[in-house]
Design an enzyme around this catalytic site. Structure first.
Site, PDB file in Angstrom:
ATOM      1  N   ASP A 189     -53.376   6.604  22.263  1.00 40.25           N
ATOM      2  CA  ASP A 189     -53.313   5.783  21.058  1.00 40.25           C
ATOM      3  C   ASP A 189     -52.717   6.623  19.936  1.00 40.25           C
ATOM      4  O   ASP A 189     -53.077   7.790  19.787  1.00 40.25           O
ATOM      5  CB  ASP A 189     -54.741   5.371  20.672  1.00 40.25           C
ATOM      6  CG  ASP A 189     -54.848   3.906  20.321  1.00 40.25           C
ATOM      7  OD1 ASP A 189     -54.185   3.499  19.352  1.00 40.25           O
ATOM      8  OD2 ASP A 189     -55.594   3.186  21.005  1.00 40.25           O
ATOM      9  N   ASP A 211     -51.130   1.827  16.928  1.00 40.32           N
ATOM     10  CA  ASP A 211     -52.157   1.028  16.258  1.00 40.32           C
ATOM     11  C   ASP A 211     -51.545   0.258  15.079  1.00 40.32           C
ATOM     12  O   ASP A 211     -50.750   0.811  14.310  1.00 40.32           O
ATOM     13  CB  ASP A 211     -53.256   1.979  15.746  1.00 40.32           C
ATOM     14  CG  ASP A 211     -54.475   1.246  15.247  1.00 40.32           C
ATOM     15  OD1 ASP A 211     -55.101   0.533  16.051  1.00 40.32           O
ATOM     16  OD2 ASP A 211     -54.806   1.387  14.050  1.00 40.32           O
ATOM     17  N   GLU A 247     -49.221  -2.493  18.723  1.00 38.97           N
ATOM     18  CA  GLU A 247     -50.177  -3.563  18.432  1.00 38.97           C
ATOM     19  C   GLU A 247     -49.579  -4.424  17.322  1.00 38.97           C
ATOM     20  O   GLU A 247     -49.527  -4.005  16.168  1.00 38.97           O
ATOM     21  CB  GLU A 247     -51.520  -2.974  17.983  1.00 38.97           C
ATOM     22  CG  GLU A 247     -52.575  -4.046  17.813  1.00 38.97           C
ATOM     23  CD  GLU A 247     -53.790  -3.611  16.999  1.00 38.97           C
ATOM     24  OE1 GLU A 247     -54.798  -4.321  17.029  1.00 38.97           O
ATOM     25  OE2 GLU A 247     -53.716  -2.581  16.303  1.00 38.97           O
ATOM     26  N   HIS A 290     -60.617  -4.090  23.149  1.00 39.08           N
ATOM     27  CA  HIS A 290     -61.809  -3.596  22.459  1.00 39.08           C
ATOM     28  C   HIS A 290     -62.037  -4.264  21.102  1.00 39.08           C
ATOM     29  O   HIS A 290     -62.957  -3.879  20.393  1.00 39.08           O
ATOM     30  CB  HIS A 290     -61.679  -2.076  22.264  1.00 39.08           C
ATOM     31  CG  HIS A 290     -60.522  -1.730  21.373  1.00 39.08           C
ATOM     32  ND1 HIS A 290     -59.202  -1.933  21.743  1.00 39.08           N
ATOM     33  CD2 HIS A 290     -60.475  -1.237  20.119  1.00 39.08           C
ATOM     34  CE1 HIS A 290     -58.411  -1.574  20.755  1.00 39.08           C
ATOM     35  NE2 HIS A 290     -59.156  -1.145  19.757  1.00 39.08           N
ATOM     36  N   ASP A 291     -61.197  -5.214  20.740  1.00 38.93           N
ATOM     37  CA  ASP A 291     -61.339  -5.875  19.443  1.00 38.93           C
ATOM     38  C   ASP A 291     -61.769  -7.337  19.567  1.00 38.93           C
ATOM     39  O   ASP A 291     -62.010  -7.994  18.554  1.00 38.93           O
ATOM     40  CB  ASP A 291     -60.004  -5.829  18.676  1.00 38.93           C
ATOM     41  CG  ASP A 291     -59.659  -4.430  18.193  1.00 38.93           C
ATOM     42  OD1 ASP A 291     -60.584  -3.648  17.917  1.00 38.93           O
ATOM     43  OD2 ASP A 291     -58.454  -4.118  18.099  1.00 38.93           O
TER      44      ASP A 291
HETATM   45  C1  NOJ Z   1     -56.639  -1.831  15.501  1.00 35.46           C
HETATM   46  C2  NOJ Z   1     -57.605  -1.272  16.484  1.00 35.46           C
HETATM   47  O1  NOJ Z   1     -57.412  -1.912  17.722  1.00 35.46           O
HETATM   48  C3  NOJ Z   1     -58.987  -1.508  15.916  1.00 35.46           C
HETATM   49  O2  NOJ Z   1     -59.991  -1.202  16.838  1.00 35.46           O
HETATM   50  C4  NOJ Z   1     -59.137  -0.699  14.658  1.00 35.46           C
HETATM   51  O3  NOJ Z   1     -60.370  -0.992  14.042  1.00 35.46           O
HETATM   52  C5  NOJ Z   1     -58.005  -1.007  13.663  1.00 35.46           C
HETATM   53  N1  NOJ Z   1     -56.729  -1.070  14.285  1.00 35.46           N
HETATM   54  C6  NOJ Z   1     -57.923   0.057  12.606  1.00 35.46           C
HETATM   55  O4  NOJ Z   1     -57.398   1.226  13.157  1.00 35.46           O
END
Ligand code: NOJ
Length: 526
Positions: free
Chosen positions: A100, A202, A270, A331-332
């Site tokens: 990442d 990210d 992302e 994970h989100d």
């Molecule tokens: C995206 C990530 O997937 C998430 O887990 C994170 O909280 C935010 N970006 C901030 O870095």
């Protein structure tokens, strides 16, 4: 031999390192734990690449997405030597490792930020986004944090606000300062020089901001396209705080850096955008990100029509020569087994692994681990604490390996896992599902092995074909394979013929003319 790059033909497995395997007994997963489980990933399951969420030194305000040193491993995850051992072990198995990269913000405990906040005239002051308060003392503009509240934090010591798009402990870097780009690229090269195969970027489209930091227009209603509640954040049109056109120049530079390495290094960004044209712009002229993540299936209702529409939109948006990507869980977002329903997991597995593009599989989804309910007051996740209902702890629970103590996540005598396992861990774990030839894990193994030996699934073209309501069907490789997926709980009659190569029921009575409830088929010519 295929001339396609590895990132087009492989399958990525996402590991949330805190939750995969704890070897030290502190209740938190670590890098040696990942190394220990590589045979599971490479051989038992059969994926070709792993992406590991951040393991860098961090105060863990956002569980590692708040990086305090981009070139070290947090002691809770191990050492740099553990990383090198892991990377070698990945490569020995013919796999690839993606890490990442978090360019938008660093931790407020990063030495760069500590210097930056120390005085207005510190040489690193301009490495972050500092502004005077508005005349009434309020923040410089109306931007809100994606985790709630203003996207600005006031610093008493120097009397200015700094920009923080996520938590107050994540300060946005100022990428308009060339020194920031140079320092961040140097840190990235630290990992590329060690041999990592790729990066996941990210919040890739947040990095460049409007230079004038103009107010975002306020909306009168929450846009219909938003599927996950971000509270007040959803009530603005994010014209100026993300998606700035200058991101493209940055990703051309990132791509040039990656392309300067041999063998080729990869990037996947992302990018949460519902405007397909804007989303696809991150491919550039195939000279920006190798792939933008595509979250459209992850946010889709589970119907054949919705999924079919979204796949058609992706296929139409990807530029000529570009490659799609698909993901169902991460994970989100809440666990897919809970979001879509466990009975739909076999078809979800077949969908993910048969579409044209790069699939990313989130750890534990191969077992259909459900979302664990964790009440707002017990959430560790900063998003869950600031916005009840938005908590992400429930999809980050420890991996369930077997029915020994703590599901085999940590050794005997270990501290309690950082998050509780799901209630069904004694029955839902890798060991149990390996014993059952019709388990979801057995299906994943079957599909991954089939895909591994199928040039058609890896590279063939995609065409949607007519199918009865409730069924989504398509061919790959100019009709060489037909995939038919039943999204309903009833039997559907199909007009297809041929030979069933894989049924999600994993039995030997499947027929190409009939789809049993929630059945998926890969059909070869008869
Ligand atoms: C995206 C990530 O997937 C998430 O887990 C994170 O909280 C935010 N970006 C901030 O870095």
């Amino acid at each position: 031999m295929s001339t396609q790059p590895w990132w087009q033909t492989t399958v990525v497995y996402q590991i949330y390192p805190r939750s995969f395997r704890d070897t030290t007994g502190n209740g938190i997963g670590d890098l040696p734990g990942i190394t220990e489980k590589l045979d599971y990933l490479a051989t038992t399951l059969g994926v070709g690449a792993i992406w590991i969420s951040p393991f860098y030194k961090s105060p863990m305000a956002d569980f590692g997405y708040d990086v305090a040193d981009y070139t070290s491993v947090d002691p809770m995850f191990g050492t740099i030597n553990d990383f090198d051992v892991l990377l070698d072990a990945v490569h020995e198995r013919g796999m690839k490792l993606i890490i990442d990269w978090v360019p938008n913000h660093s931790s407020d405990e990063h030495p760069w930020f500590i210097e930056s906040r120390s005085s207005r005239d510190n040489p690193k002051r301009d490495w972050y986004v500092w502004r005077e308060p508005s005349p009434d003392g309020s923040p410089p503009n109306n931007w809100v944090s994606s985790f709630g509240g203003p996207a600005w934090n006031y610093d008493d010591h120097t009397g200015q606000y700094y920009l923080c798009t996520f938590t107050k402990k994540q300060a946005d870097l100022n990428w308009r300062n060339p020194e920031v780009q140079e320092a961040m690229f140097d840190d990235l090269m630290f990992w590329l020089d060690r041999g990592v195969d790729g990066i996941r970027v990210d919040v890739a489209h947040y990095v460049m901001k409007d230079p004038r930091l103009r107010d975002n227009p306020r909306l009168t209603a929450r846009p219909m396209t938003i599927t996950k509640d971000h509270g007040e954040y959803d009530m603005f049109e994010h014209l100026y705080d993300k998606g700035h056109v200058d991101n493209h120049a940055l990703y051309r530079d990132v791509r040039a850096l990656l392309d300067s390495y041999q063998p080729e290094r990869f990037s996947i960004g992302e990018i949460h955008l519902s405007d397909w044209e804007e989303w696809a712009s991150y491919y550039g002229d195939l000279d920006e990100l190798h792939l933008p993540f595509n979250f459209s299936l992850l946010h889709s209702p589970w119907t054949a029509a919705d999924i079919g529409e979204r796949v058609a939109a992706v296929e139409a948006a990807v530029p000529a020569g570009g490659w799609p990507s698909y993901v169902l869980g991460n994970h989100d977002d809440s666990r897919i087994a809970t979001r879509f329903g466990e009975q739909h997991m076999p078809v979800a597995a077949m969908l993910l692994l048969t579409l044209r593009g790069l699939p990313t599989l989130y750890y534990g989804d191969e077992l259909a681990i459900p979302e664990r309910f964790i009440p707002a007051e017990e959430q560790l996740d900063p998003h869950g604490r600031s916005l009840p209902g938005a908590g992400r702890d429930g999809c980050r629970t420890p991996m369930q390996w077997d029915n020994s103590h703590n599901g085999g996540f940590s050794p005997h005598g270990a501290a309690a896992p950082w998050l509780p396992l799901t209630d069904d861990w004694q029955d839902r774990n890798v060991a149990e599902q390996l014993e059952d030839p019709q388990s979801l894990l057995s299906l994943y193994r079957t599909l991954l092995s089939y895909r591994d030996s199928s040039a058609v699934l890896q590279s063939g073209d995609y065409r949607e074909v007519d199918a009865p309501d409730g069924c989504f069907a398509f061919t790959r490789g100019e009709g060489s394979l037909t995939i038919a997926l039943n999204f309903t709980d009833v039997t559907l009659e199909l007009g297809f013929s041929g030979k069933v190569a894989v049924t999600t029921y994993l039995d030997d009575v499947a027929a190409p003319g009939v789809l049993r409830p929630n059945e998926g088929l890969i059909i070869e010519p008869g």
